[in-house]
Motif scaffolding. Sequence first.
Motif, mmCIF file in Angstrom:
data_model
loop_
_atom_site.group_PDB
_atom_site.id
_atom_site.type_symbol
_atom_site.label_atom_id
_atom_site.label_comp_id
_atom_site.label_asym_id
_atom_site.label_seq_id
_atom_site.Cartn_x
_atom_site.Cartn_y
_atom_site.Cartn_z
ATOM 1 N N ASP A 49 59.363 65.070 62.576
ATOM 2 C CA ASP A 49 60.341 66.101 62.946
ATOM 3 C C ASP A 49 61.328 66.228 61.791
ATOM 4 O O ASP A 49 62.218 65.386 61.622
ATOM 5 N N THR B 67 52.272 59.548 63.136
ATOM 6 C CA THR B 67 51.509 60.713 63.581
ATOM 7 C C THR B 67 52.422 61.890 63.946
ATOM 8 O O THR B 67 51.934 63.008 64.072
ATOM 9 N N CYS B 68 53.729 61.653 64.117
ATOM 10 C CA CYS B 68 54.651 62.708 64.504
ATOM 11 C C CYS B 68 55.824 62.753 63.526
ATOM 12 O O CYS B 68 56.442 61.712 63.248
ATOM 13 N N GLN C 262 49.554 64.294 63.599
ATOM 14 C CA GLN C 262 49.177 64.963 64.848
ATOM 15 C C GLN C 262 50.175 66.051 65.222
ATOM 16 O O GLN C 262 49.785 67.144 65.644
ATOM 17 N N LYS C 263 51.478 65.770 65.049
ATOM 18 C CA LYS C 263 52.512 66.718 65.433
ATOM 19 C C LYS C 263 53.518 66.859 64.296
ATOM 20 O O LYS C 263 54.016 65.857 63.777
#
Length: 530
Positions: free
Chosen positions: A57, A54-55, A156-157
């Motif tokens: 980077d 969900t995340c 999500q992110k």
Amino acid sequence: MCMSKEHTSCCEDKLSSSPDEILIMILDKLDPRTTITTTVLSKRWLDLPRRQYTCYDLSVYEILPPRYHRLKKITMEAKAGYEAEKRAHNLTDSTAFKDKYDRFYAIKDQHEQWMWKVHLVTPILQRYERLAMRRYVKRVNALLLPPNNSQQLSIQKLRLQAFTTSSFDQWIPAAVGRWGVEELEIIIENSYQPYDFRLLDRCQNVRLKRLVLSNCCNYGRTPLFFQRLTTLTMCGLSSRIHIINDILMNCVQLVDLRLKNSPYHSQPYRFNFPASMLKNLQLDNCSIWKIYLTSLPCLETFAFRGRPAKLHYGEVPELRHVSLDFLETGDNGDNHNLRRQSTYALGKFFKGTPPPLEYLVLQLRGHQMWIEPTAIPSRLIHLKKLFVANVPRSWDTFWIFILFAAAPFLQSLQVHFDNNSEKAGAAEPLPLDVQVEQPQQQHLHLRELVVVGFDGAAWQTGFVKRVMRASRWLQRVHLLDGHVVEAEDRGLLDLEVVPCRREWHECERSEVLEELADGTGFPQRKIVLE
């Protein structure tokens, strides 16, 4: 000619020919970034089901080789050395024109050396950046622009940190419209990326609530989907003031706004938005010399860091927490050679209608004392907690007692003395007994006194005794060595104390405790000395 069996066996991709169960097991052991990279290996890997993260980077700096970072460090060190020479010769003071050019030629060699290194290394850095961006684009495309029949993601992110590229025109709509990202961070390095966020108004079921933009700016009117945002952070060229005006005027659901390194220079600014639902406002390194909080009815917390700015409070009935971190100069207070230095009356930070403050964090830093210890025009009758941090040892402490006297219902007082300021050649403050006469007001509500950076100096002991005499119902005195840092989860709003245990000799400890108890009537057992 037919290839030999040995050569065919050597070139065969045995890993990709493994059963799906084994490949899926391998993918489950990988982190999100590596999992995305496997999609460009072959069609076999592209169609494999993956664990739902969900995340994500994704930073281009993870692709750049170590040599890039070493070369980048060389240019930064050369520039820092040149800037240090400029400060040493007072070339940063734009008002000193008389012998500025003479002093510039005095450091001409350092300037030429810096420029030589920059011109030599820049083409190499740019080549590394181009190669890294090619790999980065493939990696992000594999995540955000897969075939339509691929596995559906629930992101999500998402954080994208890269150099400027036209691929953002595809990535942003895909992240917001196709994958329903709720928190999006876009960081553009070494450049500026314009983007028309109005294109996202056509997206259905937009779930974006938090947006961080650094050097990526919307042009044109504020897009409709911005009105759904609750948290917005804008850094660098993204935080142009006309954009902020438009956002605060139209984004009535916005509750958290943070501006950093704004190019808006040396002008007063009025926050006059009666319909705004903004609760948290943070301004970091924004060169605004006068701030009017004219009308923000829901504002609860306000933080400012940068050059000293005059504050005027208006309609802010819910404001409870204010954090002010003022530096003497724009270069983190390192410029000790300014020929002209402005002074500020302490009351300049509390003008207008007194807000119902309950917690005030104040950091006033600089080599020379630039605060005029004048009375505050309005009493802070709601203030319960006061944290004064990074007080240079060369400064007088009278202004702290002016704040102390203006808060009759204060319950907790924390003061941090910056012991590192001695390295700048600061002189010891005068003992409190020979300073300007201190206010004798009694504080019946103060329960806690914490002094960080306490080393038993006479002027520090006198400061503590003065507070103890004025606080009849004081229950706890905590004296310790250490420093303060920003609270990770609070940003500019709050500070955390990092204690450093000091080895006190028993005789020295007894002498300090007896001195504090003498004339105050405070029992030594309630004094914690670390």
